[in-house]
Design a protein around this motif. Sequence first.
Motif, PDB file in Angstrom:
ATOM      1  N   UNK A   1       0.858  -1.180   0.000  1.00  0.00           N
ATOM      2  CA  UNK A   1       0.000   0.000   0.000  1.00  0.00           C
ATOM      3  C   UNK A   1       0.895   1.231   0.000  1.00  0.00           C
ATOM      4  N   UNK A   2       0.624   2.187  -0.882  1.00  0.00           N
ATOM      5  CA  UNK A   2       1.503   3.361  -0.962  1.00  0.00           C
ATOM      6  C   UNK A   2       1.385   4.281   0.246  1.00  0.00           C
ATOM      7  N   UNK A   3       0.279   4.193   0.981  1.00  0.00           N
ATOM      8  CA  UNK A   3       0.104   5.037   2.162  1.00  0.00           C
ATOM      9  C   UNK A   3       0.551   4.357   3.448  1.00  0.00           C
ATOM     10  N   UNK A   4       0.608   3.015   3.436  1.00  0.00           N
ATOM     11  CA  UNK A   4       0.979   2.265   4.632  1.00  0.00           C
ATOM     12  C   UNK A   4       1.823   1.081   4.196  1.00  0.00           C
ATOM     13  N   UNK A   5       3.141   1.220   4.225  1.00  0.00           N
ATOM     14  CA  UNK A   5       4.020   0.168   3.723  1.00  0.00           C
ATOM     15  C   UNK A   5       3.999  -1.088   4.592  1.00  0.00           C
ATOM     16  N   UNK A   6       3.294  -1.060   5.747  1.00  0.00           N
ATOM     17  CA  UNK A   6       3.128  -2.268   6.550  1.00  0.00           C
ATOM     18  C   UNK A   6       2.090  -3.209   5.956  1.00  0.00           C
ATOM     19  N   UNK A   7       1.282  -2.747   5.006  1.00  0.00           N
ATOM     20  CA  UNK A   7       0.277  -3.580   4.345  1.00  0.00           C
ATOM     21  C   UNK A   7       0.905  -4.102   3.058  1.00  0.00           C
ATOM     22  N   UNK A   8       1.183  -5.443   3.029  1.00  0.00           N
ATOM     23  CA  UNK A   8       1.912  -6.032   1.912  1.00  0.00           C
ATOM     24  C   UNK A   8       1.202  -7.270   1.395  1.00  0.00           C
ATOM     25  N   UNK A   9       1.505  -7.598   0.146  1.00  0.00           N
ATOM     26  CA  UNK A   9       0.988  -8.805  -0.482  1.00  0.00           C
ATOM     27  C   UNK A   9       2.114  -9.414  -1.309  1.00  0.00           C
ATOM     28  N   UNK A  10       2.373 -10.707  -1.073  1.00  0.00           N
ATOM     29  CA  UNK A  10       3.399 -11.422  -1.835  1.00  0.00           C
ATOM     30  C   UNK A  10       2.761 -12.677  -2.408  1.00  0.00           C
ATOM     31  N   UNK A  11       2.924 -12.864  -3.708  1.00  0.00           N
ATOM     32  CA  UNK A  11       2.318 -13.999  -4.391  1.00  0.00           C
ATOM     33  C   UNK A  11       3.379 -14.682  -5.241  1.00  0.00           C
ATOM     34  N   UNK A  12       3.409 -16.012  -5.190  1.00  0.00           N
ATOM     35  CA  UNK A  12       4.228 -16.741  -6.152  1.00  0.00           C
ATOM     36  C   UNK A  12       3.366 -17.855  -6.716  1.00  0.00           C
ATOM     37  N   UNK A  13       3.632 -18.190  -7.975  1.00  0.00           N
ATOM     38  CA  UNK A  13       2.847 -19.237  -8.620  1.00  0.00           C
ATOM     39  C   UNK A  13       3.711 -20.018  -9.591  1.00  0.00           C
ATOM     40  N   UNK A  14       3.246 -21.231  -9.878  1.00  0.00           N
ATOM     41  CA  UNK A  14       3.912 -22.100 -10.846  1.00  0.00           C
ATOM     42  C   UNK A  14       2.836 -22.824 -11.633  1.00  0.00           C
ATOM     43  N   UNK A  15       3.104 -23.052 -12.888  1.00  0.00           N
ATOM     44  CA  UNK A  15       2.142 -23.745 -13.725  1.00  0.00           C
ATOM     45  C   UNK A  15       2.830 -24.671 -14.706  1.00  0.00           C
TER      46      UNK A  15
END
Length: 162
Positions: A102-116
């Motif tokens: 989140x640009x206003x709160x850098x403590x709010x994060x999302x990390x995604x990894x995927x394989x196919x």
Amino acid sequence: RPTADQYNGVGLKYANGPFNAAFVASQQNYANTAADVKNGKAFSLTAAYNFGVCKVAAEGQYFNMGRTAEALNKGWGAIVSVTAPVAGGNVLASVGYKDAKNIDNSDVKNKVWNAGLAYTYSLSKRTTLYAAAGYTEDKDETATSSAKEKTTEVVAGLVHKF
């Protein structure tokens, strides 16, 4: 500020024999709906090389989608894929990663990894069989909590072009 959402972008492509590359820059101008809305932008770079026995491609993207209702709107992502002819069909494999915050709160994060992994087999010029499997891990983090969602998908089907 525009009175309606506007999108614009520009792309460059380079192709020379087995090598291809592309760069795309885009911008989202949001309508004048709130004083704290900020415009968004994204930059993508892709390259692929056909080695004959397989084709390898990679893409990277930086995005800052501005300040909107979306909380996870700034970050980067990357994907690498391989396509190879096998047993009369094609095997396709990929792995990707995204890191956003989140640009206003850098403590709010999302990390995604995927394989196919997928396989396609042409029965004729107009009919193709396919089967694919994919796995994704999607992790949301804040300063006080963390949650991870894991998803596995398996699909198979037939495509016929009329």
